[in-house]
Structure formats: C-alpha cells, structure tokens
Design an enzyme around this catalytic site. Structure first.
Site, PDB file in Angstrom:
ATOM      1  N   HIS A 102       0.879  -1.175   0.000  1.00  0.00           N
ATOM      2  CA  HIS A 102       0.000   0.000   0.000  1.00  0.00           C
ATOM      3  C   HIS A 102       0.916   1.224   0.000  1.00  0.00           C
ATOM      4  O   HIS A 102       1.934   1.223   0.705  1.00  0.00           O
ATOM      5  CB  HIS A 102      -0.796   0.121   1.301  1.00  0.00           C
ATOM      6  N   ASP A 105       2.045   2.379   3.519  1.00  0.00           N
ATOM      7  CA  ASP A 105       2.906   1.584   4.395  1.00  0.00           C
ATOM      8  C   ASP A 105       4.353   1.549   3.920  1.00  0.00           C
ATOM      9  O   ASP A 105       5.225   1.165   4.693  1.00  0.00           O
ATOM     10  CB  ASP A 105       2.351   0.183   4.708  1.00  0.00           C
TER      11      ASP A 105
HETATM   12  C1  XLS Z   1      -8.507  -5.629   3.782  1.00  0.00           C
HETATM   13  C2  XLS Z   1      -7.930  -5.988   2.508  1.00  0.00           C
HETATM   14  C3  XLS Z   1      -6.673  -5.237   2.139  1.00  0.00           C
HETATM   15  C4  XLS Z   1      -6.437  -5.319   0.669  1.00  0.00           C
HETATM   16  C5  XLS Z   1      -5.519  -4.302   0.109  1.00  0.00           C
HETATM   17  O1  XLS Z   1      -9.336  -6.320   4.340  1.00  0.00           O
HETATM   18  O2  XLS Z   1      -7.726  -7.370   2.470  1.00  0.00           O
HETATM   19  O3  XLS Z   1      -5.585  -5.681   2.874  1.00  0.00           O
HETATM   20  O4  XLS Z   1      -5.954  -6.577   0.309  1.00  0.00           O
HETATM   21  O5  XLS Z   1      -5.959  -3.025   0.377  1.00  0.00           O
END
Ligand code: XLS
Ligand code: NI
Ligand code: NI
Length: 441
Positions: A102, A105
């Site tokens: 992301h 992060d």
């Molecule tokens: C949240 C999601 C997230 C996505 C990416 O529940 O799984 O981690 O995979 O934003």
C-alpha cells in the site's frame, strides 16, 4: 545483500516431507515441475508489506506487542528505508518471487500531498534498487485510502468531491509507482467504500461516483501506459456495515452495470469470502466461470470469529480445492498468491514471520500437488460431465442453443412423464477427496 535484520535465519531450503526442521520447506520445492510449470510459476507467492512489516500486533483492546528491529529509527524516513531493507532480506531468505504494498505503508504520509509524494519517490527509488539486486518483483501495488481521518466517510464514495479528488490523487501516484516498479497488477480494495446507515447516505450517487472513479483510473492507466492488470478485491463488511464490493457476483454486476467489465478482474481473498458466507473456492469458481480470476489474497478466517482475522492459510484441503479451481481456470497469468495475513498477537518474534510463511507456502504446495492429481486422474471431472450428460443430447442442445420453447418443454414432459432422478453422491465424493488429500505427500 546485508543480513542485518534476520541474522539468525539462513535462506529457507527445501528438505522434503521427512524433514522436521521448522525452518525448511517440506513440500514447496520452487523448481519442481507440476503439470508443465514449476511450483514457483504456478503459485507466484507474494509477501504483503502491510501486515508483515508494518503490523505489530495491536488490536482493538491492546497496544502493539511486537518490537521490530526495522521500526526503531527516530527519523520516520530512515525507519521506512530500514523497513524496506528488512523486507527484501526477508523475501530473499524466504525465496518468494513477489511482494505487494500500500502506498502509505512504504512511506509515511507528510503534511502535504506534494511532500508525501516526494517521500514516496524516495522510497520507490530504493525499492527499484532492491528489486534489481534481488530479482524480487512487484505483484501489485495499491492505495490506502481508508486509514486517514479524511476518509472517515469513504474515498471515491465520500459525500465530498474534495475527498474524492484526494483519493484520486493518491491512486494516480500509487499507480504510477506501481508502473515504475514493473508491477504486474494494481488492486482496488474498497476500504471505507460502503455505508453504516441509509438515513445519511445517497446510495445511488455514491455507487455512481465509485464507477466514475474507476473509469478515471482506467483512463489514467492508458495515459501512463501501465500494462498491469486492474483488480477489484471484494469484501462484504468491515470497516463499514455494508461494503459496496460485497462479493464476486456483486462486483461483477457492478462492473457490467457500469461498462467496466473489460477493464477489471478480481482479487479474491479467502477470509473475505467466508465473511460473505461463501467458501473461498466458491468465490474462485465464480471468478473463473466468468473470466474474472485475477489474483488471490491467500489467508483464512476463524470459524468462530466473525471478522477478518487474516490468519495464514494452513488448511491443505482448502488450498487443494482452491488450486483445483485455479488450475482448471488456466492458472495465474498476472496474478498470484499474496499472503494478506498477519501473525497472531502472541507471536512476537521475527522468526515467527518465517514459520507463518513457510507453513502457508507448504500448504499451497501440497494443495497444488493434490489438485494436479485430481485433475490428471479426471475422476471428479468425469463425474460432473456424467451428471450433466443429458444436456449433450439433441434435446439438451436445443435448449442450450436457444432453439427450444416452453411449448416444446410441455410437449416433452407430457410425453416422457416423471423425470428419472440420480444421486449427487456427495459422501462418495467427499471420501474420494480424502483419499487424494491424504495419500499425496
Ligand atoms: C482488507 C484488505 C486489504 C487489501 C488491500 O481487508 O484485504 O488488505 O488486500 O488493500
Ligand atoms: Ni486483501
Ligand atoms: Ni482482508
């Protein structure tokens, strides 16, 4: 490369099913060929950046429990760089081919968008270098447009166009970085795209805005020449009560209703499937059946907890059924198995990250072998074919081809009377599945 963050762990080797070394693969043999491709090519494992390196065990009731060596620097940008270095050391020692991130992060958000983007550029340059040094590639990138307070009422579905614009700016940048890093895909997970109460929500308008947002993303993808796939990741609840991307079928309907069906595939997450009261394999099968399978977030929930616990997948049966559907769907092209999973709060040591990923990779490697044998033997496929064999005759074909009418159906029924029934043989098939699961090493 330097080995400063995981000094006690060497590169994880394949030692075979008789090994009892917890820091070795028993089943995942990257170079072993199964059905014409190596295990690495079939499974395309990716480590997720957010849970693995940025998660520290906090939950709704308590503080972080893990003290990561890479998170200690006082300067947040130095900490971000060290986290990235630790991540690539981990990827290399584990022997995975891919990672996912992301935007927020990999680089901490600053006070202005301009400064945040400069920080992202600095980190992306380091990521590009580490990718070159290690050969680890980017499976997909994505945007976190749900943590910051500005997104309290959603991003693309926010009542305010200014928030829509902020989210769009963020996706623009994250997609450009993903392109720059050679990413094979880009994910849209709804985050707070949903609602908690209708009395304050214009649902028609919000979903129209989401469609517009995605069309703008498609246009930007073309403009920058990004060749990676775009995925939507369905999830039924959490953080909002009603998420607009509830499950694979809901997303499919949304794509069709908005002329987006050619531009998006799905990123199916196991735990999101179970939150929607589907089996993981149901969501995969739906995606394959409609040509929508893109990528997978490989994790699992807990049968007794009704939220996204994001545990590492260890259930070989679930992995085998998933791989059975994925292989029959032709396997991954741009996608792969991303471990969107986190350690339990009591697993506080860095080595626990290795145990978690090794177990998950072994579970999927076994699942792959089981699925390959199920397919090669053809017993399940033959059973299904036989069950529908009536449709292959003239009468069935007239219906399937659209030539038949209700009058004809009535005439047929009047002539032939009560249809013959046949057993679905569920128990026999469950027993057979167990034979495949437990006779394969
Ligand atoms: C949240 C999601 C997230 C996505 C990416 O529940 O799984 O981690 O995979 O934003
Ligand atoms: Ni996910
Ligand atoms: Ni999730």
């Amino acid at each position: 490369m330097a080995t400063q963050f995981f000094p006690d762990v060497q590169r994880i080797a394949y030692e075979g099913p008789d090994s009892r070394n917890p820091l070795a693969f028993k089943h995942y043999d990257a170079a072993a060929v199964v059905a014409g491709r190596t295990m690495a090519e079939h499974l395309r494992f990716a480590v997720c950046y957010w849970h693995t390196f940025r998660g520290a065990g906090a939950d709704m009731f308590g503080a972080p429990t893990m003290r990561h060596r890479w998170a200690g620097a006082a300067d947040p940008m130095r900490a971000a760089e060290e986290t990235l270095e630790a991540a690539f050391e981990f990827f290399t020692k584990l022997g995975v081919g891919f990672w996912c991130f992301h935007d927020r992060d990999i680089a901490p958000e600053a006070d202005t968008l301009a400064e945040t983007n400069r920080r992202l550029d600095r980190i992306a340059a380091l990521a590009a270098k580490l990718q070159d040094d290690t050969g680890v590639r980017l499976l997909w990138g994505t945007t976190n447009a749900f943590s910051h307070p500005r997104f309290l009422a959603g991003a693309a579905t926010n009542p305010s166009p200014a928030v829509f614009a902020y989210a769009a700016s963020q996706v623009k940048k994250a997609m450009e970085l993903t392109h720059q890093l050679g990413g094979a895909g880009y994910v849209f997970w709804g985050g707070r795209e949903g609602y908690d109460m209708l009395l304050n929500t214009d649902m028609r308008r919000e979903t129209a805005h989401l469609a517009r947002f995605l069309h703008m993303a498609v246009e930007h993808r073309k403009r920058i020449g990004f060749g990676g796939a775009l995925y939507i990741e369905p999830k039924p609840h959490e953080p909002t009560k009603h998420q607009y991307d509830f499950d694979a079928a809901t997303v499919h309907a949304f794509l069709l209703a908005n002329g987006l069906e050619k531009d998006f595939k799905l990123n199916i997450e196991a735990n999101h499937a179970t939150l929607a009261r589907h089996e993981f394999v149901h969501e995969l099968e739906y995606a394959v059946a409609h040509g929508l399978l893109g990528s997978v977030d490989a994790n699992r929930g807990d049968a007794l907890l009704g939220w996204d616990t994001d545990q590492f997948p260890t259930d070989v049966k679930e992995c085998a059924l998933a791989m059975h559907t994925i292989l029959r769907g032709g396997g991954f092209t741009t996608g792969g198995l991303n471990f969107d999973a986190k350690l339990r709060r009591q697993s506080i040591d860095a080595v626990d990250l290795f145990h978690a990923h090794i177990g998950a990779m072994d579970a999927f490697a076994r699942g792959l072998r089981v699925a390959d044998r199920m397919i090669a033997d053809g017993v399940f496929a033959d059973f299904v074919k036989q069950r529908y064999v009536g449709w292959d005759g003239d009468f069935g074909q007239r219906i399937e081809n659209g030539a038949a009418t209700f009058e004809e159906m009535e005439a047929y029924t009047l002539k032939h009377g009560e249809p013959a029934l046949q057993s679905g043989r569920q128990e026999m098939l469950e027993n057979l599945l167990n034979e495949y699961l437990y006779s394969v090493r």
